[in-house]
Design an enzyme around this catalytic site. Structure first.
Site, PDB file in Angstrom:
ATOM      1  N   SER A   1       0.864  -1.202   0.205  1.00  0.00           N
ATOM      2  CA  SER A   1      -0.097  -0.035  -0.020  1.00  0.00           C
ATOM      3  C   SER A   1       0.818   1.112  -0.062  1.00  0.00           C
ATOM      4  O   SER A   1       1.815   1.233   0.480  1.00  0.00           O
ATOM      5  CB  SER A   1      -0.817   0.070   1.207  1.00  0.00           C
ATOM      6  OG  SER A   1      -0.112  -0.076   2.354  1.00  0.00           O
ATOM      7  N   ASP A   2       0.175   2.324  -0.646  1.00  0.00           N
ATOM      8  CA  ASP A   2       0.861   3.700  -0.348  1.00  0.00           C
ATOM      9  C   ASP A   2       0.527   3.996   1.104  1.00  0.00           C
ATOM     10  O   ASP A   2      -0.225   3.598   1.852  1.00  0.00           O
ATOM     11  CB  ASP A   2       0.281   4.466  -1.418  1.00  0.00           C
ATOM     12  CG  ASP A   2       1.296   5.605  -1.605  1.00  0.00           C
ATOM     13  OD1 ASP A   2       2.253   5.734  -0.787  1.00  0.00           O
ATOM     14  OD2 ASP A   2       1.328   6.348  -2.703  1.00  0.00           O
ATOM     15  N   TYR A   3       1.379   5.043   1.665  1.00  0.00           N
ATOM     16  CA  TYR A   3       1.381   5.538   3.083  1.00  0.00           C
ATOM     17  C   TYR A   3       0.118   6.227   3.383  1.00  0.00           C
ATOM     18  O   TYR A   3       0.045   7.502   3.100  1.00  0.00           O
ATOM     19  CB  TYR A   3       2.668   6.120   3.397  1.00  0.00           C
ATOM     20  CG  TYR A   3       3.842   5.333   3.428  1.00  0.00           C
ATOM     21  CD1 TYR A   3       3.912   3.989   2.847  1.00  0.00           C
ATOM     22  CD2 TYR A   3       4.900   5.288   4.565  1.00  0.00           C
ATOM     23  CE1 TYR A   3       4.823   3.202   2.657  1.00  0.00           C
ATOM     24  CE2 TYR A   3       5.861   4.346   4.536  1.00  0.00           C
ATOM     25  CZ  TYR A   3       5.897   3.126   3.735  1.00  0.00           C
ATOM     26  OH  TYR A   3       6.933   2.180   3.840  1.00  0.00           O
TER      27      TYR A   3
END
Ligand SMILES: *[C@@H]1O[C@H](CO)[C@@H](O)[C@H](O)[C@H]1NC(C)=O
Ligand SMILES: *[C@@H]1O[C@H](CO)[C@@H](O)[C@H](O)[C@H]1NC(C)=O
Ligand SMILES: *[C@@H]1O[C@H](CO)[C@@H](O)[C@H](O)[C@H]1NC(C)=O
Ligand SMILES: *[C@@H]1O[C@H](CO)[C@@H](O)[C@H](O)[C@H]1NC(C)=O
Ligand SMILES: *[C@@H]1O[C@H](CO)[C@@H](O)[C@H](O)[C@H]1NC(C)=O
Ligand SMILES: *[C@@H]1O[C@H](CO)[C@@H](O)[C@H](O)[C@H]1NC(C)=O
Ligand SMILES: *[C@@H]1O[C@H](CO)[C@@H](O)[C@H](O)[C@H]1NC(C)=O
Length: 794
Positions: free
Chosen positions: A301-303
């Site tokens: 996932s992106d942050y």
């Protein structure tokens, strides 16, 4: 991925410090952690995860078996933790299981070099690399970058940007991180970018999947942006509504090439797609990525893109990053909640098993087990959002410096030349503009914006230069050869001094830029820091004014482009730390410019597709991709809008003639897919691939000018009108190199089945056009296409 404004307050590097604190600590006390999403609560998935097939190539099959063997020996808790980012030294870390000999894997930014780290190369941005149109340079850049990640102890590099963004919105603040505003070109670049990083033994991350075409309004937590924009409480990330045909023909296309290159990680994006968080989107992850593309690696996932647990695990997310790392700042999802969901039977243990296997398989497939990496130099404290560099380890090689200088040379685009370039031993030269110089100062960590010369955009796509050679320094050195007098005004508000010196010089070189970075959109297409004013002030007094532009993408050049005293405009875009050395060789004609634009420069913002950035202050901002495939040059072509400089445009100190075009019908099997996709097409027979070469188009190119040079020949396909396609689609490019004046050379364009297919939403597969005749156009840009070849596909 971290908040770019957060670091505007960063403290300066301490030169005598043993722990190279970079940049200063920022306490999290005033911040919230990521909340759960109302959309994710109890959301069920519509497309189930595909069975773990275990790799479609021999290398991946063996790695899969190894990973499965180890995962079967793990406890449920270990498997869940393997699917949840862990605290550790790096921006992202996986679980170590010492009893099974599994180390923690270190993850780090970014697409133009290791970040955060010292002693690494600030590579040219994706946009400059794309402008070289040289597949070998694209590969070499990534190989060198991969080696630096490896030497800094990073297992998983968060790059390349694989068409997310692709370039739908001209104002998008981070398009520069990716390659070209075209799926074919972005796909080719992504393939070689992934292959280079992974040939160095580092796992590449194709990002951001999918429909991530806007940089703002993307997440709720840690968001100064949103406070600034006065967003309503509980605002969700923007929702990209994309139809099936556009998804396949535009946005999924480059990800398919990343998968074909064997990419080990894919990062899902901040935005929603069709109303569902991209990282919980079973249609896109389980359906498109893991089934249609048969992707075997991990989805991370992106942050701040994870907003829940159940929907995300079932939607196809394999590892929540940073998970429990960074103090759980981005939400306490997965972990214990996932354990409970498996414990009470809501999620089947086979899903957790698959998640852990997908996280570990690339580690074995890329040989990281057999050839372990050195310990990471990063050290992230759980109390701080911004990590610091723990150890100074210089891993830059001289050959890499040469390589990036060459990319800077090959990727610079000559937009105008009425005789200003190359320079002819000027007696007196004036350098104008803050963008010409550089000094290291507080804030130059790529987060608060660059100081002085703009060599790379800020945000997670930034890398700290090891030794940035700025334009003024490089020109001053070169000028020694001719005993040229060098004067400079780097103060962009001192118009009086600029004017007086400009009236006395032989040649003035004016530097300007458009500043940009992630987390924000560009407000307009204007040059920054009074750029247009200093260009006009100089040109008013000096009849030989050369303009150098450092750009992340398009800019509005209308105020000066036709000025008779502006004798040349050169756009190196974002060339990285050898910005000055590469520029000098172009200015003096040691190298002939050969870069071409990977995007369109229009005459005004209103020439581009409207409404591509949603700024609505509503809880659910929505952006409908109503222009469908008509982004960038496809839009200008379809709407008959005259661009200032079209996609594919770029001048040379020489000229090139396009003499003839022909076709050779010899077919060839796809030899480039390291991992086959499962993309299907109508009439498919056993053993046939969408990527088989059906035939090859050739064109004869002649250097019709007086000096040695290179030419980027381009091929565009025109589909039969019944298909409702854009007027022309790029489907080939070939950089024809080392042509002496008068030389003739053949440009080669292998045409794969996919290149002459369209997506059929009813059949749910690719097919040939309904009418047999396509037309191939070959030329020097998307608008200068002198060669034409109609061809019957069947
Ligand atoms: C890429 O690197 C290889 C190996 O160093 C070299 O032989 C080749 O010339 C390079 N290609 C380009 C275009 O620089
Ligand atoms: C999104 O919705 C559109 C219809 O509005 C549909 O054509 C498309 O396939 C959907 N995308 C995905 C990934 O399901
Ligand atoms: C299973 O556990 C989750 C997480 O604790 C909880 O939210 C859910 O209600 C439980 N479901 C059942 C059927 O017990
Ligand atoms: C830049 O020039 C302006 C106008 O002359 C002047 O007011 C300002 O002090 C200068 N800035 C610096 C840093 O010298
Ligand atoms: C442009 O210059 C004027 C002074 O001439 C100054 O007031 C203004 O702040 C400058 N704008 C930018 C963006 O630097
Ligand atoms: C071009 O430069 C000359 C000075 O060399 C100046 O006299 C003239 O006005 C300039 N032209 C324009 C259009 O500004
Ligand atoms: C077509 O290409 C094949 C393979 O490169 C070659 O053997 C053949 O001679 C070519 N045919 C023509 C007509 O040029």
């Amino acid at each position: 991925m971290r908040n770019s404004l957060a670091v505007a307050t960063a403290v300066a590097i301490l030169c005598a410090s043993t722990t190279n604190a970079l940049p200063g600590p920022i306490a999290l006390t005033s911040r919230q952690t990521q909340p759960a999403s109302p959309l994710a609560d109890g959301l069920s998935y519509t497309v189930p995860p595909p069975p773990a097939t275990g790799g479609s190539s021999a290398v991946w099959q063996a790695a899969f078996e190894t990973a499965r063997g180890l995962v079967e020996q793990m406890t449920l808790e270990e498997k869940v933790k393997m699917a949840t980012g862990q605290p550790g030294p790096c921006i992202g870390n996986t679980l170590a299981v010492p009893r099974l000999g599994i180390p923690a894997l270190c993850m780090s930014d970014g697409p133009a070099g290791v970040r955060p780290a010292l002693g690494v190369t600030q590579f040219p941005a994706g946009v400059t690399t794309a402008a070289t149109w040289d597949r070998e340079l694209m590969y070499n850049r990534s190989l060198a970058m991969g080696q630096e990640f490896r030497d800094q102890g990073v297992h998983i590099a968060f790059g390349p940007v694989t068409g997310g963004p692709l370039g739908r919105a001209v104002l998008n603040g981070r398009t520069f991180e990716g390659f070209a505003a075209d799926p074919y070109a972005a796909g080719e670049a992504s393939y070689y970018a992934v292959k280079g990083i992974q040939d160095a033994g580092v796992i590449a991350t194709a990002k951001h999947f999918i429909g991530y075409e806007q940089a703002s309004r993307r997440r709720r937590s840690v968001s100064h942006m949103q406070r600034r924009a006065r967003a309503p409480a509980g605002q969700l990330p923007y929702d990209s509504i994309i139809d099936d045909k556009t998804t396949h023909e535009m946005y999924l296309w480059p990800f398919a090439d990343a998968v074909r290159a064997g990419v080990g990680a894919v990062m899902c994006s901040y935005n929603l797609v069709n109303g569902t968080h991209s990282c919980a989107n079973s249609e896109t992850i389980n359906g498109l990525l893991k089934t249609e593309l048969d992707y075997q690696g991990m989805v991370l996932s992106d942050y701040g893109s994870v907003w829940g647990t159940q929907a995300f695990a079932q939607g196809g997310l394999d590892i929540s990053t940073p998970g429990d790392g960074l103090g759980g700042l981005f939400g306490k999802f997965f972990g214990n909640e996932l354990l409970a969901l498996v414990g009470n039977g809501t999620i089947d243990e086979s899903r957790i098993q698959d998640q852990a296997i997908r996280v570990l398989t690339p580690y074995f497939a890329l040989g990281q087990k057999d050839d372990p990496l050195p310990p990471p130099t990063q050290k992230v404290s759980t109390n701080y959002l911004i990590p610091s560099v723990n150890e100074y380890r210089n891993v830059q090689k001289g050959s890499t410096v040469d390589l990036i200088r060459r990319i800077g040379e090959e990727g610079a685009v000559l937009l105008k030349n009425t005789g200003g370039l190359p320079l002819q031993k000027p007696r007196r030269m004036l350098i104008v503009g803050e963008d010409a110089g550089y000094h290291r100062a507080a804030g130059d960590f790529g987060n608060g914006g660059p100081i002085n010369t703009f060599a790379l955009g800020f945000g997670s796509g930034y890398a700290i230069p090891n030794n940035l050679i700025d334009p003024l320094a490089a020109i001053s050195m070169r000028a020694l050869e001719d005993q040229t007098t060098i004067e400079s005004v780097l103060n962009n508000t001192n118009i009086a001094l600029i004017s007086s010196l400009a009236s006395q010089t032989d040649v003035a070189v004016v530097f300007s830029e458009a500043l940009t970075g992630q987390g924000t959109e560009r407000r307009d297409l204007n040059l920054a820091r009074n750029g247009t004013e200093i260009i006009l002030a100089t040109a008013a007094q000096c009849s030989n004014t050369v303009v150098v532009l450092h750009l992340p993408g398009a800019a509005n050049l209308e105020a000066f482009v036709d000025h008779p005293n502006i004798t040349a405009i050169l756009a190196p875009m974002l060339p990285g730390e050898q910005t000055g050395t590469s520029l000098v060789r172009l200015l003096y004609g040691d190298v002939n410019p050969s870069g071409k634009l990977p995007f369109t420069i229009g005459k005004s913002l209103s020439d581009y597709p409207p409404n591509t950035v949603v700024r609505d202050n509503v809880v659910r901002p929505t952006t409908e991709f109503t222009e469908k495939s008509l982004i960038d040059y496809r839009w200008f072509d379809a709407k008959n809008i005259e661009p200032r400089f079209e996609y594919g445009f770029g001048l040379s100190y020489s000229t090139f003639a396009y003499n003839k075009i022909w076709i050779n019908e010899t077919a060839a099997k796809d030899t480039l897919s390291l991992q086959a996709t499962a993309e299907r097409f109508s009439g498919q027979k056993a053993g046939e691939s969408l990527y088989d070469v059906l035939f090859t188009v050739y064109a004869e190119i002649e250097n019709s000018g007086k000096v040695f040079g290179c030419e980027v020949a381009q091929l565009y396909v025109e589909f039969p009108s019944v298909e409702g396609q854009p007027p022309r689609n790029m489907r080939g490019f070939d950089k024809v190199k080392h042509l002496e004046a008068g030389d003739k050379r053949t440009a080669t364009f292998p045409i794969r089945r996919k290149d002459v297919s369209v997506w059929d939403t009813v059949l749910q597969m690719w097919r040939s056009p309904a009418e047999p005749q396509v037309v191939f156009h070959v030329g020097s840009s998307s608008r200068k296409l002198p060669l034409r070849l109609p061809y019957n596909l069947y």
